[in-house]
Scaffold this motif. Structure first.
Motif, PDB file in Angstrom:
ATOM      1  N   ASN A  87      39.426  47.710  40.185  1.00 28.95           N
ATOM      2  CA  ASN A  87      38.105  47.131  40.463  1.00 28.95           C
ATOM      3  C   ASN A  87      37.137  47.357  39.313  1.00 28.95           C
ATOM      4  OD1 ASN A  87      38.103  46.047  43.394  1.00 28.95           O
ATOM      5  ND2 ASN A  87      39.100  48.038  43.581  1.00 28.95           N
ATOM      6  N   LEU A  88      37.223  48.491  38.638  1.00 29.61           N
ATOM      7  CA  LEU A  88      36.355  48.693  37.478  1.00 29.61           C
ATOM      8  C   LEU A  88      36.719  47.734  36.353  1.00 29.61           C
ATOM      9  CD1 LEU A  88      35.833  52.558  37.207  1.00 29.61           C
ATOM     10  CD2 LEU A  88      34.187  50.814  37.871  1.00 29.61           C
ATOM     11  N   SER A  89      38.017  47.480  36.181  1.00 29.11           N
ATOM     12  CA  SER A  89      38.421  46.512  35.151  1.00 29.11           C
ATOM     13  C   SER A  89      37.843  45.136  35.460  1.00 29.11           C
ATOM     14  CB  SER A  89      39.942  46.455  35.066  1.00 29.11           C
ATOM     15  OG  SER A  89      40.481  47.695  34.651  1.00 29.11           O
ATOM     16  N   VAL A  90      37.912  44.719  36.721  1.00 29.48           N
ATOM     17  CA  VAL A  90      37.352  43.425  37.103  1.00 29.48           C
ATOM     18  C   VAL A  90      35.844  43.406  36.901  1.00 29.48           C
ATOM     19  CG1 VAL A  90      36.996  41.852  39.043  1.00 29.48           C
ATOM     20  CG2 VAL A  90      39.225  42.933  38.712  1.00 29.48           C
ATOM     21  N   ILE A  91      35.178  44.496  37.328  1.00 23.62           N
ATOM     22  CA  ILE A  91      33.714  44.546  37.205  1.00 23.62           C
ATOM     23  C   ILE A  91      33.292  44.496  35.746  1.00 23.62           C
ATOM     24  CG2 ILE A  91      31.731  46.091  37.513  1.00 23.62           C
ATOM     25  CD1 ILE A  91      32.967  46.940  40.175  1.00 23.62           C
ATOM     26  N   ILE A  92      33.971  45.248  34.874  1.00 29.27           N
ATOM     27  CA  ILE A  92      33.615  45.252  33.450  1.00 29.27           C
ATOM     28  C   ILE A  92      33.823  43.881  32.839  1.00 29.27           C
ATOM     29  CG2 ILE A  92      34.306  46.169  31.203  1.00 29.27           C
ATOM     30  CD1 ILE A  92      34.934  48.818  32.631  1.00 29.27           C
TER      31      ILE A  92
ATOM     32  N   ALA B 179      45.571  60.514  44.916  1.00 31.81           N
ATOM     33  CA  ALA B 179      45.251  60.271  43.507  1.00 31.81           C
ATOM     34  C   ALA B 179      45.802  58.920  43.042  1.00 31.81           C
ATOM     35  CB  ALA B 179      45.826  61.406  42.652  1.00 31.81           C
ATOM     36  N   ARG B 180      47.014  58.589  43.524  1.00 29.94           N
ATOM     37  CA  ARG B 180      47.596  57.301  43.150  1.00 29.94           C
ATOM     38  C   ARG B 180      46.771  56.149  43.714  1.00 29.94           C
ATOM     39  NH1 ARG B 180      52.989  58.464  44.314  1.00 29.94           N
ATOM     40  NH2 ARG B 180      52.572  57.889  46.471  1.00 29.94           N
ATOM     41  N   GLU B 181      46.356  56.302  44.991  1.00 33.37           N
ATOM     42  CA  GLU B 181      45.534  55.257  45.606  1.00 33.37           C
ATOM     43  C   GLU B 181      44.202  55.124  44.876  1.00 33.37           C
ATOM     44  OE1 GLU B 181      45.924  53.270  48.599  1.00 33.37           O
ATOM     45  OE2 GLU B 181      48.027  53.669  48.187  1.00 33.37           O
ATOM     46  N   MET B 182      43.582  56.271  44.555  1.00 37.41           N
ATOM     47  CA  MET B 182      42.291  56.229  43.857  1.00 37.41           C
ATOM     48  C   MET B 182      42.434  55.568  42.490  1.00 37.41           C
ATOM     49  SD  MET B 182      39.877  57.797  45.708  1.00 37.41           S
ATOM     50  CE  MET B 182      38.743  58.555  44.593  1.00 37.41           C
ATOM     51  N   HIS B 183      43.531  55.896  41.797  1.00 36.96           N
ATOM     52  CA  HIS B 183      43.743  55.291  40.478  1.00 36.96           C
ATOM     53  C   HIS B 183      43.861  53.783  40.597  1.00 36.96           C
ATOM     54  CE1 HIS B 183      46.429  53.677  37.346  1.00 36.96           C
ATOM     55  NE2 HIS B 183      45.749  54.467  36.541  1.00 36.96           N
ATOM     56  N   ASP B 184      44.639  53.326  41.582  1.00 36.84           N
ATOM     57  CA  ASP B 184      44.818  51.876  41.736  1.00 36.84           C
ATOM     58  C   ASP B 184      43.510  51.189  42.103  1.00 36.84           C
ATOM     59  OD1 ASP B 184      47.453  52.220  41.150  1.00 36.84           O
ATOM     60  OD2 ASP B 184      48.137  52.220  43.228  1.00 36.84           O
TER      61      ASP B 184
ATOM     62  N   LYS C 195      24.759  34.248  37.283  1.00 42.56           N
ATOM     63  CA  LYS C 195      24.462  34.613  38.672  1.00 42.56           C
ATOM     64  C   LYS C 195      25.753  34.747  39.481  1.00 42.56           C
ATOM     65  CE  LYS C 195      21.906  33.025  42.720  1.00 42.56           C
ATOM     66  NZ  LYS C 195      21.020  31.962  43.264  1.00 42.56           N
ATOM     67  N   GLU C 196      26.686  33.818  39.238  1.00 39.62           N
ATOM     68  CA  GLU C 196      27.967  33.878  39.946  1.00 39.62           C
ATOM     69  C   GLU C 196      28.737  35.157  39.576  1.00 39.62           C
ATOM     70  OE1 GLU C 196      32.137  31.284  40.322  1.00 39.62           O
ATOM     71  OE2 GLU C 196      30.440  30.527  39.145  1.00 39.62           O
ATOM     72  N   ALA C 197      28.655  35.516  38.285  1.00 45.26           N
ATOM     73  CA  ALA C 197      29.338  36.738  37.864  1.00 45.26           C
ATOM     74  C   ALA C 197      28.741  37.962  38.551  1.00 45.26           C
ATOM     75  CB  ALA C 197      29.263  36.890  36.347  1.00 45.26           C
ATOM     76  N   LEU C 198      27.414  37.997  38.667  1.00 46.92           N
ATOM     77  CA  LEU C 198      26.765  39.123  39.345  1.00 46.92           C
ATOM     78  C   LEU C 198      27.168  39.194  40.821  1.00 46.92           C
ATOM     79  CD1 LEU C 198      23.178  38.999  37.800  1.00 46.92           C
ATOM     80  CD2 LEU C 198      24.994  40.643  37.320  1.00 46.92           C
ATOM     81  N   GLN C 199      27.259  38.037  41.462  1.00 49.47           N
ATOM     82  CA  GLN C 199      27.690  38.026  42.863  1.00 49.47           C
ATOM     83  C   GLN C 199      29.126  38.540  43.004  1.00 49.47           C
ATOM     84  OE1 GLN C 199      27.035  33.946  43.962  1.00 49.47           O
ATOM     85  NE2 GLN C 199      24.871  34.276  44.511  1.00 49.47           N
ATOM     86  N   LEU C 200      29.988  38.109  42.062  1.00 53.82           N
ATOM     87  CA  LEU C 200      31.374  38.602  42.102  1.00 53.82           C
ATOM     88  C   LEU C 200      31.442  40.109  41.848  1.00 53.82           C
ATOM     89  CD1 LEU C 200      33.207  35.719  40.194  1.00 53.82           C
ATOM     90  CD2 LEU C 200      33.388  36.277  42.621  1.00 53.82           C
ATOM     91  N   ILE C 201      30.561  40.586  40.955  1.00 50.23           N
ATOM     92  CA  ILE C 201      30.520  42.039  40.712  1.00 50.23           C
ATOM     93  C   ILE C 201      30.125  42.768  41.980  1.00 50.23           C
ATOM     94  CG2 ILE C 201      29.237  43.862  39.512  1.00 50.23           C
ATOM     95  CD1 ILE C 201      29.181  42.030  37.062  1.00 50.23           C
TER      96      ILE C 201
ATOM     97  N   THR D 164      45.901  44.642  36.589  1.00 49.03           N
ATOM     98  CA  THR D 164      44.862  45.443  35.938  1.00 49.03           C
ATOM     99  C   THR D 164      45.211  45.678  34.476  1.00 49.03           C
ATOM    100  OG1 THR D 164      44.324  46.548  38.018  1.00 49.03           O
ATOM    101  CG2 THR D 164      43.640  47.643  36.007  1.00 49.03           C
ATOM    102  N   ASN D 165      46.474  45.981  34.186  1.00 45.63           N
ATOM    103  CA  ASN D 165      46.890  46.184  32.802  1.00 45.63           C
ATOM    104  C   ASN D 165      46.693  44.917  31.978  1.00 45.63           C
ATOM    105  OD1 ASN D 165      47.614  48.852  33.202  1.00 45.63           O
ATOM    106  ND2 ASN D 165      49.752  48.379  33.654  1.00 45.63           N
ATOM    107  N   THR D 166      47.046  43.783  32.583  1.00 51.75           N
ATOM    108  CA  THR D 166      46.846  42.504  31.874  1.00 51.75           C
ATOM    109  C   THR D 166      45.363  42.260  31.621  1.00 51.75           C
ATOM    110  OG1 THR D 166      48.823  41.583  32.906  1.00 51.75           O
ATOM    111  CG2 THR D 166      47.260  40.028  31.973  1.00 51.75           C
ATOM    112  N   LEU D 167      44.538  42.579  32.628  1.00 52.10           N
ATOM    113  CA  LEU D 167      43.097  42.369  32.501  1.00 52.10           C
ATOM    114  C   LEU D 167      42.504  43.252  31.409  1.00 52.10           C
ATOM    115  CD1 LEU D 167      40.974  40.618  33.970  1.00 52.10           C
ATOM    116  CD2 LEU D 167      40.509  42.564  35.451  1.00 52.10           C
ATOM    117  N   LYS D 168      43.070  44.456  31.245  1.00 47.82           N
ATOM    118  CA  LYS D 168      42.551  45.376  30.234  1.00 47.82           C
ATOM    119  C   LYS D 168      42.890  44.906  28.824  1.00 47.82           C
ATOM    120  CE  LYS D 168      42.704  49.668  32.950  1.00 47.82           C
ATOM    121  NZ  LYS D 168      43.392  50.994  33.084  1.00 47.82           N
TER     122      LYS D 168
END
Length: 427
Positions: free
Chosen positions: A230-235, A220-225, A253-259, A341-345
């Motif tokens: 990755n969802l924070s980065v994708i959003i 669960a800890r690994e899944m959370h991390d 286009k670059e953003a889509l590739q990074l996603i 991730t917290n900073t990104l959020k």
């Protein structure tokens, strides 16, 4: 005995063992059956011959035997026999009472000068008292037994020497006592082994449940991390790409590739984490093919993804970080991942993050400080799961995690791990 003889005894021993188990089960279900069978057996073997032949002082006995012992009528003999063998019915439930009654009847019989084969019931009662009774009852039972044996030896002195009679009678009583004690000790040992086996089975089940809970917590800890970061980065990339579509299509286009790259990496990590839970299919000994766990060398790539999402990350290390073992490196990577991730959020675009991984002596320090708003990773007055997860990871290495507003604005996270061998918990 040859090997073939020994191997041939295997089925016989197994059948005898199964038969013994069935008998013990039947005895536990219907204990009165065995008690009644013992009484019937004693009556058939020792009482019936006296009734048929008129006792041990019958016409076929030597003259001095007929003179030494009193001849009893059938009614008196039956009464004494009943007093000797009927108490054997409760020899296991109340062994002390059964022994006492039989001893009283035994003394009464020999006081009358009568000798009967049913006297064997006294030795059976002594055996039962030793096996089923309280050990503190044995001294007075032995004293009563010795007194009764002296009485018999004296009454039979005209037939046999007192000392010879005492030796034989006391030896028989000692044999009954020793046999009962041996069986009692053996049963206590078997009960102890069964109790130990039960406790070991319970402990095994408890260890299995604890291991399962620990593994679930780890996964669960690994899944959370993985999912949270990755969802924070994708959003963030999706929002940035949506804004850039009209003004700078190449940036969209670059953003889509990074996603796409971030999603593929997240999917790969999820497969790796879930792969350890998947058993080999069709009994194949080959487990799932797992990629290596991320380490400190992957932190730079992690920072690059965060930079692509719009944050400025200044990353530095100090000390020999590459020499750390894989467990420590994975913990460092996940703590850094959660902090970014917290900073990104919560931080705005253009926020600068100062990230440092420092190794000094037996201590490792992780510092992540941003210039964004001093916002915690969860609701007010409540710690988020990310901070709890970081503390759990640090605790595996005897470390601590502190988080809070920085002195000059922004949010700061600091984790300290103890690298001394054996300082941490189960890793």
């Amino acid at each position: 005995m040859t090997t073939d003889d020994i191997s041939g005894m295997g089925p016989l021993v197994a059948r005898l063992s199964r038969g013994g188990q069935r008998l013990r089960q039947a005895d536990r279900t219907h204990p009165w059956v065995l008690d009644t069978a013992v009484v019937v057996l004693v009556f058939m073997m020792f009482c019936l011959p006296d009734l048929i032949h008129g006792g041990v002082d019958d016409a076929d006995s030597p003259p001095r035997v007929r003179v030494a012992f009193t001849h009893l009528p059938i009614a008196g003999m039956l009464a004494l026999q009943a007093g000797l063998i009927l108490p054997l019915l409760w020899r296991r439930r109340t062994p002390a009472l059964a022994f006492g009654v039989i001893a009283v009847v035994f003394v009464l019989q020999w006081s009358l000068g009568a000798a009967m084969r049913a006297d064997v019931a006294l030795f059976v009662a002594l055996y039962s008292l030793t096996l089923h009774g309280r050990l503190r009852q044995l001294p007075w039972a032995c004293a009563a037994m010795a007194g009764a044996m002296v009485l018999v030896a004296v009454r039979a002195s005209s037939v046999v020497s007192v000392w010879d009679a005492l030796f034989f009678l006391l030896s028989t009583a000692t044999a009954a006592l020793a046999l009962g004690m041996m069986v009692r000790i053996r049963r206590a040992q078997l009960a102890g082994l069964r109790d130990r086996a039960t406790r070991l089975e319970i402990e095994r089940d408890q260890r299995s449940r604890l291991a399962t809970a620990t593994e679930r917590t780890r996964v669960a800890r690994e899944m959370h991390d993985i999912v949270g970061h990755n969802l924070s980065v994708i959003i963030t990339l999706a929002d940035a790409g949506a804004y850039a579509t009209e003004s700078a299509p190449e940036r969209g286009k670059e953003a889509l590739q990074l996603i796409g790259d971030t999603g593929r990496q997240a999917l790969s990590e999820l497969r790796r984490v879930l792969g350890v839970l998947r058993e080999a299919v069709d009994g194949s000994p080959d487990g799932p093919e797992l990629s290596p766990q991320p380490g400190i060398a992957d932190v730079e790539a992690l920072c690059a993804k965060v930079r692509a999402a719009g944050l400025e990350v200044v990353y530095r290390t100090s000390g020999d970080v590459d020499a750390l073992d894989s467990g420590v490196q994975l913990t460092v990577y996940r703590i850094v991942q959660e902090a970014l991730t917290n900073t990104l959020k919560h931080a705005d675009s253009g926020t600068r993050v100062h990230l440092a991984i420092l190794v000094e002596d037996n201590w490792l320090t992780i510092r992540a400080q941003d210039t964004g708003p001093a916002t915690p990773s969860g609701p007010p007055n409540e710690e988020g799961h990310g901070l709890v997860g970081m503390r759990e990871r640090a605790a595996l290495f005897g470390g601590t995690v502190s988080a809070g507003p920085a002195g000059d604005g922004g949010w700061s996270v600091e984790a300290v791990l103890d690298l001394t061998p054996g300082s941490g918990g189960d890793r």
